[in-house]
Enzyme design. Structure first.
Site, PDB file in Angstrom:
ATOM      1  N   GLU A 150     -46.833  -4.270  59.180  1.00 52.30           N
ATOM      2  CA  GLU A 150     -47.868  -3.806  60.311  1.00 52.30           C
ATOM      3  C   GLU A 150     -47.571  -2.442  60.704  1.00 52.30           C
ATOM      4  O   GLU A 150     -48.584  -1.707  60.981  1.00 52.30           O
ATOM      5  CB  GLU A 150     -47.519  -4.687  61.518  1.00 52.30           C
ATOM      6  CG  GLU A 150     -48.516  -4.443  62.569  1.00 52.30           C
ATOM      7  CD  GLU A 150     -48.474  -3.387  63.536  1.00 52.30           C
ATOM      8  OE1 GLU A 150     -49.532  -3.159  64.245  1.00 52.30           O
ATOM      9  OE2 GLU A 150     -47.387  -2.642  63.636  1.00 52.30           O
ATOM     10  N   ASP A 170     -41.707  -6.267  60.767  1.00 53.61           N
ATOM     11  CA  ASP A 170     -41.302  -4.935  60.476  1.00 53.61           C
ATOM     12  C   ASP A 170     -41.030  -4.012  61.654  1.00 53.61           C
ATOM     13  O   ASP A 170     -41.677  -4.473  62.766  1.00 53.61           O
ATOM     14  CB  ASP A 170     -41.924  -4.728  59.292  1.00 53.61           C
ATOM     15  CG  ASP A 170     -43.501  -4.200  59.865  1.00 53.61           C
ATOM     16  OD1 ASP A 170     -44.125  -5.183  60.635  1.00 53.61           O
ATOM     17  OD2 ASP A 170     -44.202  -3.205  59.465  1.00 53.61           O
TER      18      ASP A 170
END
Lengths: 479, 479
Positions: free
Chosen positions: B167, B100
């Site tokens: 994250e 991400d």
């Protein structure tokens, strides 16, 4: 029966219709700080002007121009100047009031519709926005004039009026209007004014009428500290750089101690110590520390001694830390080192303090304290705004007249108070006209002027109207 | 030719196709903190999984459930676990990365479309969101596997993978996933893992590769001071009451001095002084105070001595004052005495500090300092969140292998760094697996990971891929 007695009786007999007129005024949502209500403020001005004219007052609506607010260019509501009586043998009293109000929504926590006056018979309260601030007091004057007109009595003094519609939004345009009118001399509405009476503040408590002879001034500052080029991550930069917040908090912590003593050298010291006579004045006031703690909503009075507490507000400067612009201020956690922070504080001023003599002391002190920090950040001190304090001579016949009026109606000696805040127009009148200005509050300390469920006690409206009428007779008789 | 040399040559020969694959990854807008892009994050997970499977990796997508964000219940993107090789004679390396990215809009100040990888040939930069954080490093591993597959070479070690898609949004669900997988023992993907390698941070500068062996922990607090029942007007109450802001600012001013020294007794003292050997490590780092000042955007380094500055971030705790909740924080002037204020600060922790041993020191000190103020306000200390610091043994064969790989590819000895911030999964792996964890950064200090115009230098991507491949051979050979 003496004229003044007839007026007092008339007020009692017509109390209900006076309250009905107040309800009409409350119904007009004259919120000056909300662009959507600007036309309501102007409508309120028209309503008030119509009332004055119907009571025989000659009026003039002064166009104060336009201003930009909430992204719109809006017309300022007019200042209403008025005159009643031109008898050179009589004294002339200038009366000030404001016909705009603070915002109010039922959802703010009002128990009733804020713009429908509710007569709470049990508690004897008139509840509604503007009831006490400042429509009630303005209407008190209308009641007095109506009494004379209905009874076919001559007014004991000449009256002049200055009513504005922007008081709750910075009184924009008013100062210039007053100064312009004074400059016109005998051609202006303020020609021959002997004294001013303003009814736009409150008793010290809920029990004893008050006369107010002082207001504190203010000097508002921002301490700006910058260093990094942008906000930094405290994990990456913590302890590697001089952090603006660390410097700012140090400086802010050195301004005032926890007992309210101002730590900027020369500020507290500028105020002469109270005379024994003055201390006695505070000792005799109808006040306890419970009053301040009730008003503040917590047991946090700075002292158990009422004289200390009263002097703190009335004859001492105060320094409050308001907050920090540019720092993290939301809920939750953010690990930011803010790059540019502005610490806001203000000092309430009392004579002989003025912004002009306070600013250099603030600058010198903060610069010296910042130098001690040996920080590589930059610090600047920004003076944001301010105003001078005001104190009137309580031995003047204007105050004596008001005192006798209160004693006649309430059978009590008034508290002589000084307010901690400011009513800037007071100073404007005092300086532009050079006459004594009296603050003659109608409402009580718990009226909630800017809060929810604003009220004016019925007795304060009715007895207050009698005080205003009687005051005019005492002014006429004063030597 | 040795296998490792063939791999290095293959990387050079296929650099353009590797960059093209990175462009494909950047094109998928896998912004985990924006609900509108959740399906893109999931699509990115699918893309990555397909890549892994096509390269021969056995994978498992772990459903991490749902969470509520921006008022919606959203599926969490899956964790992708993978395994390649089951040879009991080889070491097993677990690799972590995240697929991400941070949000990015051209209007934020990007010179190009953030989701189209731009190959700036002149500057040798690969510009796009996620290029360096963390798609580039993940694709470095894919490049290495592809080289072996294409060349028909056996991998020198067994590989295990853990890639997550949250994250940049708190790694929701990951800790439980890791702990669950470890608990499965020999049935789990993490069985037999000998060491961990994470490539999700940056060099100390733009010149010298680094190995990172430490991260600071954190303990985040709010000092809450209350007193009045509601916000008060500073004109009416200034100097009459104990003001919460005055108390809070005093307490905040006593936490840290302007050189970054923490004033809470026992906090700085808990950290053992550096050994001469350790000081030497900092002295040898390729770093100057100009580096921190350039990164901070101002000449505000806490010292002219680079060792002092480096130790401040890497081996010292730090205390930053973040801001105040409940105080006035807007532009302009407001004469408020805020009734309830919360001063936010956090302490970055280094071993042997933990939130558990720091909290009592903070509480005891602030309670004692508050007692000295003799204020009638109430003060409470709120611990908001925290995490432990992490330090690895740099003499472990895992670090030695990485050092030799860097020396082989870059012909330079790496800087041994500790980061000032946190990468929580590091500690999760270290504690759950009980093995050495290595942080092996691919990008440079100026990559702008969370900022506009994020980039990964072409040479860092290509040479970095070579380092990753070579590291695996060095792990296999390490004794």
């Amino acid at each position: 029966m003496a004229a003044r007695t007839k007026v007092v009786e008339y007020v009692d007999q017509n109390a209900d219709s006076f309250i009905e007129r107040l309800a009409q005024a409350v119904r007009i949502q004259s919120i000056s700080s909300d662009a959507r209500h600007r036309q309501d403020v102007i409508a309120m001005g028209k309503w008030l002007n119509d009332q004055l004219v119907s009571l025989g007052v000659t009026t003039k609506l002064v166009d104060l121009g336009t201003h930009v607010m909430q992204g719109q260019t809006l017309p300022l509501p007019p200042a209403i100047l008025g005159k009643l009586g031109e008898d050179k043998k009589k004294r002339t009293v200038l009366i000030y009031g404001h016909y705009d109000v603070q915002p109010a929504l039922k959802s703010d926590g009002w128990n009733t519709d804020p713009f429908e006056l509710v007569v709470d018979k049990e508690g004897g309260k008139l509840i509604g926005r503007g009831a006490t601030d400042d429509k009630g007091p303005i209407l008190g004057w209308l009641n007095v004039i109506q009494a004379h007109k209905s009874l076919g009595l001559d007014m004991p003094v000449n009256l002049r009026f200055c009513f504005e519609g922007m008081e709750e939004n910075g009184s924009e345009g008013l100062d210039e209007c007053v100064v312009d009118e004074v400059r016109k001399g005998t051609d202006g509405y303020f020609s021959g004014v002997d004294c001013v009476c303003i009814s736009d503040n409150y008793w010290l408590n809920t029990r004893t009428p008050a006369l107010t002879y002082g207001l504190r001034g203010i000097a508002y500052f921002s301490i700006n500290v910058t260093g990094p080029g942008q906000d930094l991550h405290s994990g990456l930069f913590g302890r590697m750089v001089h952090e603006p917040m660390t410097d700012l908090i140090k400086l802010m912590s050195r301004l005032v101690d926890n007992n309210g003593n101002i730590l900027i050298p020369g500020v507290d010291e500028m105020v002469p110590p109270p005379t024994p006579e003055e201390i006695n004045l505070y000792r005799e006031m109808d006040y306890t520390t419970a009053d301040v703690e009730e008003a503040a909503g917590g047991p946090i009075a700075i002292s158990e001694d009422k004289v200390t507490v009263l002097m703190a507000r009335m004859r001492s400067p105060s320094l409050s830390l308001h907050g920090i612009e540019g720092a993290f201020s939301a809920a939750g956690c953010k690990t930011v080192i803010p790059s540019k922070v502005g610490g806001k504080f203000s000092i309430r001023l009392v004579p002989p303090q003025t912004p002009e003599n306070i600013i250099p002391l603030v600058n010198a002190y903060l610069e010296s304290e910042f130098a001690k920090l040996n920080s590589k950040n930059k610090m600047t001190i920004e003076y944001l705004h301010g105003g001078k304090p005001w104190v009137a001579d309580v031995k003047h016949w204007n105050f004596e007249a008001a005192k006798r009026a209160i004693e006649a109606i309430y059978k009590k000696t008034p508290d002589y108070t000084r307010e901690g805040g400011s009513i800037p127009v007071t100073l404007t009148f005092a300086e532009a006209l050079g006459v004594n200005v009296l603050l003659l509050p109608m409402g009580r300390a718990d009226d909630g002027a800017h809060s929810t469920n604003e009220k004016l006690d019925r007795s304060n409206f009715i007895e207050g109207t009698k005080v205003l009428g009687t005051y005019l007779y005492e002014v006429a008789a004063a030597v």
